[in-house]
Scaffold this motif. Structure first.
Motif, PDB file in Angstrom:
ATOM      1  N   PRO A  22      14.552  -1.887  11.943  1.00 11.40           N
ATOM      2  CA  PRO A  22      14.168  -0.568  12.120  1.00 11.40           C
ATOM      3  C   PRO A  22      15.201   0.395  11.435  1.00 11.40           C
ATOM      4  N   ALA A  23      15.031   1.562  11.342  1.00  6.69           N
ATOM      5  CA  ALA A  23      15.916   2.461  10.646  1.00  6.69           C
ATOM      6  C   ALA A  23      17.100   2.599  11.689  1.00  6.69           C
ATOM      7  N   ALA A  24      16.794   2.772  12.954  1.00  2.00           N
ATOM      8  CA  ALA A  24      17.550   2.967  13.948  1.00  2.00           C
ATOM      9  C   ALA A  24      17.109   2.245  15.336  1.00  2.00           C
ATOM     10  N   GLN A  25      18.245   1.577  15.963  1.00  2.00           N
ATOM     11  CA  GLN A  25      17.727   0.441  16.971  1.00  2.00           C
ATOM     12  C   GLN A  25      17.420   1.219  17.987  1.00  2.00           C
ATOM     13  N   GLU A  26      17.695   2.664  18.331  1.00  2.00           N
ATOM     14  CA  GLU A  26      16.921   3.209  19.652  1.00  2.00           C
ATOM     15  C   GLU A  26      16.016   4.425  18.920  1.00  2.00           C
ATOM     16  N   ARG A  27      15.056   4.447  19.671  1.00  2.00           N
ATOM     17  CA  ARG A  27      14.030   5.514  19.335  1.00  2.00           C
ATOM     18  C   ARG A  27      14.624   6.940  19.266  1.00  2.00           C
ATOM     19  N   ILE A  28      13.888   7.763  18.315  1.00  2.00           N
ATOM     20  CA  ILE A  28      14.665   8.988  18.218  1.00  2.00           C
ATOM     21  C   ILE A  28      13.543  10.212  18.628  1.00  2.00           C
ATOM     22  N   PHE A  29      13.757  11.301  18.806  1.00  2.00           N
ATOM     23  CA  PHE A  29      12.748  12.642  19.254  1.00  2.00           C
ATOM     24  C   PHE A  29      12.175  12.777  18.082  1.00  2.00           C
ATOM     25  N   LEU A  50      10.218   8.037  18.554  1.00  2.00           N
ATOM     26  CA  LEU A  50      10.087   7.393  17.345  1.00  2.00           C
ATOM     27  C   LEU A  50      10.861   6.125  16.990  1.00  2.00           C
ATOM     28  N   GLN A  51      10.371   5.350  16.517  1.00  2.00           N
ATOM     29  CA  GLN A  51      11.196   4.155  15.662  1.00  2.00           C
ATOM     30  C   GLN A  51      10.661   3.892  14.307  1.00  2.00           C
ATOM     31  N   LYS A  52      11.392   3.991  13.072  1.00  2.06           N
ATOM     32  CA  LYS A  52      10.948   3.914  11.855  1.00  2.06           C
ATOM     33  C   LYS A  52      11.094   2.887  11.123  1.00  2.06           C
ATOM     34  N   TRP A  53      10.272   2.159  10.191  1.00  2.00           N
ATOM     35  CA  TRP A  53      11.086   1.249   9.248  1.00  2.00           C
ATOM     36  C   TRP A  53      10.744   1.638   8.010  1.00  2.00           C
ATOM     37  N   TYR A  54      11.642   1.678   7.191  1.00  2.00           N
ATOM     38  CA  TYR A  54      11.619   1.810   5.784  1.00  2.00           C
ATOM     39  C   TYR A  54      11.211   1.052   4.625  1.00  2.00           C
ATOM     40  N   SER A  55      11.556   1.082   3.397  1.00  2.00           N
ATOM     41  CA  SER A  55      11.131  -0.113   2.569  1.00  2.00           C
ATOM     42  C   SER A  55      11.737  -1.486   2.720  1.00  2.00           C
ATOM     43  N   ALA A  56      11.158  -2.391   2.501  1.00  2.00           N
ATOM     44  CA  ALA A  56      11.669  -3.698   2.956  1.00  2.00           C
ATOM     45  C   ALA A  56      12.780  -4.234   1.903  1.00  2.00           C
ATOM     46  N   GLY A  57      13.779  -5.086   2.284  1.00  2.00           N
ATOM     47  CA  GLY A  57      14.525  -5.752   1.364  1.00  2.00           C
ATOM     48  C   GLY A  57      14.272  -7.131   1.505  1.00  2.00           C
ATOM     49  N   PRO A  58      15.070  -7.922   0.719  1.00  2.00           N
ATOM     50  CA  PRO A  58      14.912  -9.237   0.816  1.00  2.00           C
ATOM     51  C   PRO A  58      15.151  -9.992   2.299  1.00  2.00           C
ATOM     52  N   ALA A  59      14.424 -11.132   2.489  1.00  2.00           N
ATOM     53  CA  ALA A  59      14.779 -11.663   3.789  1.00  2.00           C
ATOM     54  C   ALA A  59      15.900 -12.077   4.027  1.00  2.00           C
ATOM     55  N   GLY A  89       0.782  -1.283   0.077  1.00  2.00           N
ATOM     56  CA  GLY A  89      -0.163   0.011   0.139  1.00  2.00           C
ATOM     57  C   GLY A  89       0.898   1.233   0.049  1.00  2.00           C
ATOM     58  N   ALA A  90       2.185   1.253  -0.156  1.00  2.00           N
ATOM     59  CA  ALA A  90       2.906   2.348  -0.219  1.00  2.00           C
ATOM     60  C   ALA A  90       2.902   3.150   1.189  1.00  2.00           C
ATOM     61  N   VAL A  91       2.517   2.615   2.355  1.00  2.00           N
ATOM     62  CA  VAL A  91       2.550   3.001   3.418  1.00  2.00           C
ATOM     63  C   VAL A  91       3.661   3.329   4.310  1.00  2.00           C
ATOM     64  N   ALA A  92       4.111   3.968   5.455  1.00  2.00           N
ATOM     65  CA  ALA A  92       5.143   3.868   6.306  1.00  2.00           C
ATOM     66  C   ALA A  92       4.621   3.507   7.668  1.00  2.00           C
ATOM     67  N   LEU A  93       5.437   3.144   8.503  1.00  2.00           N
ATOM     68  CA  LEU A  93       5.183   2.327   9.901  1.00  2.00           C
ATOM     69  C   LEU A  93       5.974   3.111  10.723  1.00  2.00           C
ATOM     70  N   THR A  94       5.453   3.692  11.941  1.00  2.00           N
ATOM     71  CA  THR A  94       6.551   4.276  13.040  1.00  2.00           C
ATOM     72  C   THR A  94       5.999   3.951  14.210  1.00  2.00           C
ATOM     73  N   ARG A  95       6.880   3.150  15.089  1.00  2.00           N
ATOM     74  CA  ARG A  95       6.184   3.192  16.564  1.00  2.00           C
ATOM     75  C   ARG A  95       6.548   4.289  17.207  1.00  2.00           C
ATOM     76  N   LEU A  96       5.589   4.750  17.999  1.00  2.00           N
ATOM     77  CA  LEU A  96       5.554   6.309  18.788  1.00  2.00           C
ATOM     78  C   LEU A  96       5.263   5.961  20.091  1.00  2.00           C
ATOM     79  N   GLY A  97       6.227   6.176  21.018  1.00  2.00           N
ATOM     80  CA  GLY A  97       6.044   6.270  22.500  1.00  2.00           C
ATOM     81  C   GLY A  97       5.718   7.838  22.659  1.00  2.00           C
ATOM     82  N   VAL A  98       4.472   8.096  23.008  1.00  2.00           N
ATOM     83  CA  VAL A  98       3.953   9.336  23.057  1.00  2.00           C
ATOM     84  C   VAL A  98       4.522  10.007  24.332  1.00  2.00           C
ATOM     85  N   TYR A  99       5.058  11.212  24.067  1.00  2.00           N
ATOM     86  CA  TYR A  99       5.727  12.207  25.344  1.00  2.00           C
ATOM     87  C   TYR A  99       4.906  12.230  26.448  1.00  2.00           C
TER      88      TYR A  99
END
Length: 248
Positions: free
Chosen positions: A226-233, A239-248, A12-22
């Motif tokens: 994840p784009a980074a192992q630790e969450r960012i501001f 935030l912890q983001k995931w970008y486009s997938a690659g082969p498993a 679906g060309a969507v993006a996922l972000t895990r968010l621990g709300v401030y």
């Protein structure tokens, strides 16, 4: 033998972000993130844990929606929204048009004179904690930005609750002026990465209707870390983001 195949895009060309709300308390006693809107993308919140609420301002007025585990809430472009954490709120944010939000689709609800001035807005929106900032400096910068966005938001909220939508209309107009110069780049991104997803499904359906299944040859499993192992501001939390997938 090595087989080269097309890597599937994330559905679906969507993006996922895990968010621990401030959990930073604001002047009104509520904890949470920076109010903003998206100009071209629908956003969804799936609550993974904790509790909270989303305040929204649209042409229909002001509303507040409670959040609890397993709730799913989404809102379309132009919805001014503020996420509030009342206890360990952790969500999965699902964003339409993956790439556009990262390219500046969000506009923060700073005071009207800041939103009307692109240079002042850019300074206020930038998470500037200096070179090689320590976590405390980043947290302070994110908090300052959040509180600046809340200052403008409260004026918009008060106006909407009073049935006066002139301030909301002005914010919408100025928000579009802020991002208008970015739209040609967004259109290129859309044409190159987002629209082809729908066109590809259309072709698959046409093939299947004729009993063809050539696209099965490109079948595969993809994985991404994840784009980074630790969450960012971020604007609304850590935030912890995931970008486009690659082969498993």
């Amino acid at each position: 033998m090595t087989v080269t195949r097309q890597v599937a895009a994330f559905p679906g060309a969507v993006a996922l972000t895990r968010l621990g709300v401030y959990d930073w308390e604001a002047a009104d006693g509520a904890c949470g993130g920076s109010p903003h809107l998206h100009t071209a993308s629908t956003e969804a919140y799936l609550v993974l844990g904790g509790t909270g609420r989303v305040e929204s301002i649209t042409a229909s007025g002001y509303e507040s929606y409670g959040l609890a585990p397993n709730d799913l809430l989404w809102f379309s472009p132009g919805t001014i929204h503020r996420i509030i954490n009342t206890g360990g709120l952790d969500i999965l944010a699902i964003m339409q048009n993956g790439g556009l939000p990262e390219a500046g689709d969000a506009v923060l609800t700073f005071e009207a004179d800041i939103v009307a001035d692109p240079e002042r807005y850019a300074r206020a929106a930038k998470l500037d904690a200096g070179p090689n900032p320590a976590p405390d400096a980043l947290a302070s910068a994110a908090l300052t930005r959040r509180d600046a966005a809340l200052a403008g938001y409260h004026r918009l909220k008060e106006a909407a609750q009073a049935g006066d939508f002139a301030a909301v209309e002005r914010f919408h107009r100025d928000a579009v002026r802020l991002i208008q110069h970015r739209v040609p780049g967004w259109q290129e991104l859309w044409n190159g990465r987002i629209a082809p997803e729908a066109a590809r499904t259309g072709q698959w359906l046409a093939d299947l209707a004729e009993g063809k299944y050539g696209h099965f040859k490109d079948a595969g499993v993809c994985r991404t870390a994840p784009a980074a192992q630790e969450r960012i501001f971020g604007m609304c939390g850590m935030l912890q983001k995931w970008y486009s997938a690659g082969p498993a």
